[in-house]
Scaffold this motif. Structure first.
Motif, mmCIF file in Angstrom:
data_model
loop_
_atom_site.group_PDB
_atom_site.id
_atom_site.type_symbol
_atom_site.label_atom_id
_atom_site.label_comp_id
_atom_site.label_asym_id
_atom_site.label_seq_id
_atom_site.Cartn_x
_atom_site.Cartn_y
_atom_site.Cartn_z
ATOM 1 N N HIS A 1 0.854 -1.196 0.000
ATOM 2 C CA HIS A 1 0.000 0.000 0.000
ATOM 3 C C HIS A 1 0.890 1.246 0.000
ATOM 4 C CE1 HIS A 1 -3.564 2.307 0.527
ATOM 5 N NE2 HIS A 1 -3.251 2.728 1.738
ATOM 6 N N ASP A 2 0.422 2.326 -0.636
ATOM 7 C CA ASP A 2 1.237 3.540 -0.713
ATOM 8 C C ASP A 2 1.426 4.186 0.666
ATOM 9 O OD1 ASP A 2 -1.411 4.325 -0.560
ATOM 10 O OD2 ASP A 2 -1.325 5.726 -2.236
ATOM 11 N N PHE A 3 0.347 4.457 1.370
ATOM 12 C CA PHE A 3 0.419 4.976 2.729
ATOM 13 C C PHE A 3 -0.916 4.769 3.399
ATOM 14 C CE2 PHE A 3 -0.074 8.043 6.094
ATOM 15 C CZ PHE A 3 1.142 7.949 6.747
ATOM 16 N N PRO A 4 -0.906 4.279 4.606
ATOM 17 C CA PRO A 4 0.243 3.793 5.365
ATOM 18 C C PRO A 4 0.604 2.365 4.967
ATOM 19 C CG PRO A 4 -1.722 3.567 6.705
ATOM 20 C CD PRO A 4 -2.150 4.212 5.412
ATOM 21 N N GLN A 5 1.737 1.929 5.429
ATOM 22 C CA GLN A 5 2.159 0.544 5.237
ATOM 23 C C GLN A 5 2.157 -0.223 6.553
ATOM 24 O OE1 GLN A 5 5.925 1.292 3.299
ATOM 25 N NE2 GLN A 5 4.998 0.995 1.290
ATOM 26 N N SER A 6 2.127 0.520 7.646
ATOM 27 C CA SER A 6 2.178 -0.082 8.968
ATOM 28 C C SER A 6 1.252 0.671 9.914
ATOM 29 C CB SER A 6 3.625 -0.021 9.490
ATOM 30 O OG SER A 6 3.696 -0.387 10.841
ATOM 31 N N ILE A 7 0.480 -0.077 10.702
ATOM 32 C CA ILE A 7 -0.387 0.493 11.732
ATOM 33 C C ILE A 7 -0.119 -0.285 13.012
ATOM 34 C CG2 ILE A 7 -2.759 0.952 12.458
ATOM 35 C CD1 ILE A 7 -3.497 0.875 9.430
ATOM 36 N N GLN A 8 0.271 0.441 14.060
ATOM 37 C CA GLN A 8 0.593 -0.204 15.329
ATOM 38 C C GLN A 8 -0.251 0.384 16.447
ATOM 39 O OE1 GLN A 8 4.854 -0.680 16.108
ATOM 40 N NE2 GLN A 8 5.209 0.015 14.015
ATOM 41 N N TYR A 9 -0.855 -0.495 17.231
ATOM 42 C CA TYR A 9 -1.631 -0.095 18.394
ATOM 43 C C TYR A 9 -0.888 -0.549 19.643
ATOM 44 C CZ TYR A 9 -5.909 0.962 15.760
ATOM 45 O OH TYR A 9 -6.837 1.525 14.930
ATOM 46 N N ALA A 10 -0.830 0.326 20.642
ATOM 47 C CA ALA A 10 -0.226 -0.024 21.927
ATOM 48 C C ALA A 10 -1.153 0.454 23.039
ATOM 49 C CB ALA A 10 1.152 0.608 22.067
ATOM 50 N N TYR A 11 -1.468 -0.446 23.947
ATOM 51 C CA TYR A 11 -2.348 -0.154 25.083
ATOM 52 C C TYR A 11 -1.509 -0.186 26.348
ATOM 53 C CZ TYR A 11 -6.184 -0.802 28.410
ATOM 54 O OH TYR A 11 -7.055 -0.674 29.459
ATOM 55 N N ASN A 12 -1.721 0.781 27.249
ATOM 56 C CA ASN A 12 -0.972 0.738 28.503
ATOM 57 C C ASN A 12 -1.919 0.588 29.692
ATOM 58 O OD1 ASN A 12 -1.909 3.285 29.378
ATOM 59 N ND2 ASN A 12 -0.244 4.336 28.347
ATOM 60 N N ASN A 13 -1.336 0.280 30.834
ATOM 61 C CA ASN A 13 -2.126 0.008 32.038
ATOM 62 C C ASN A 13 -2.923 1.210 32.523
ATOM 63 O OD1 ASN A 13 -1.240 -2.614 32.074
ATOM 64 N ND2 ASN A 13 0.499 -2.184 33.396
ATOM 65 N N ALA A 14 -2.540 2.393 32.120
ATOM 66 C CA ALA A 14 -3.274 3.596 32.530
ATOM 67 C C ALA A 14 -4.557 3.766 31.718
ATOM 68 C CB ALA A 14 -2.390 4.828 32.379
ATOM 69 N N GLY A 15 -4.788 2.869 30.762
ATOM 70 C CA GLY A 15 -5.996 2.945 29.956
ATOM 71 C C GLY A 15 -5.866 3.833 28.742
#
Length: 157
Positions: free
Chosen positions: A118-132
């Motif tokens: 794909h042209d954009f985006p090529q990467s999607i990252q989700y990060a969840y932390n303990n603070a919600g």
């Protein structure tokens, strides 16, 4: 021989650490993404909402609103479990078909989806932390991209 012994030793020691990442064969492993999320800046408000449709499908949307109340972007989103893999599907008005991103790595609180074609985006990252809180990193080639930091919201307007 000396090098071989140490590489075997380190692979035995560090393999359990690598296995701390999950397989994520089920959407149930990533239930933390469900609900409403809001990220506000002085110029825009970003909203993302996810709900469980079935064991194999989560539906969501992402919306960007300018401070004057005008909508400047909307995406229909899906997480689907198909053929033993999890995919992130994003449908934007500019494309007639949704764009699929395959889950390439997963841990207890992180998801990384990719579509290198794909042209954009090529990467999607989700990060969840303990603070919600939830951070989303959207990236492409050539250092293009952005990061959004979301807080859990009880109400999406």
């Amino acid at each position: 021989m000396y090098l071989l012994r140490y590489s075997v030793f380190f692979s035995i020691i560090f393999t359990p650490l690598a296995q701390a990442s999950m397989d994520c064969r089920s959407l149930e492993d990533i239930d933390w993404i469900l609900g409403s999320w809001v990220s506000e800046s002085s110029q825009r408000t970003y909203k993302e909402h996810w709900s469980k449709v079935s064991e194999a499908t989560y539906e969501g949307y992402s919306e960007v609103t300018l401070t004057d109340g005008k909508n400047s972007g909307y995406e229909s989103l899906r997480l689907v479990n198909m053929a033993g893999n999890i995919f992130y599907l994003a449908k934007v008005s500019e494309n007639t078909l949704p764009i699929a991103f395959k889950l390439v790595s997963c841990s207890k609180e992180r998801l990384h989806f990719e579509n290198i074609h794909h042209d954009f985006p090529q990467s999607i990252q989700y990060a969840y932390n303990n603070a919600g809180n939830l951070s989303v990193l959207v990236a492409g080639s050539g250092n293009k991209g952005f990061k959004l930091n979301f807080d859990r919201s009880t109400v999406i307007k």
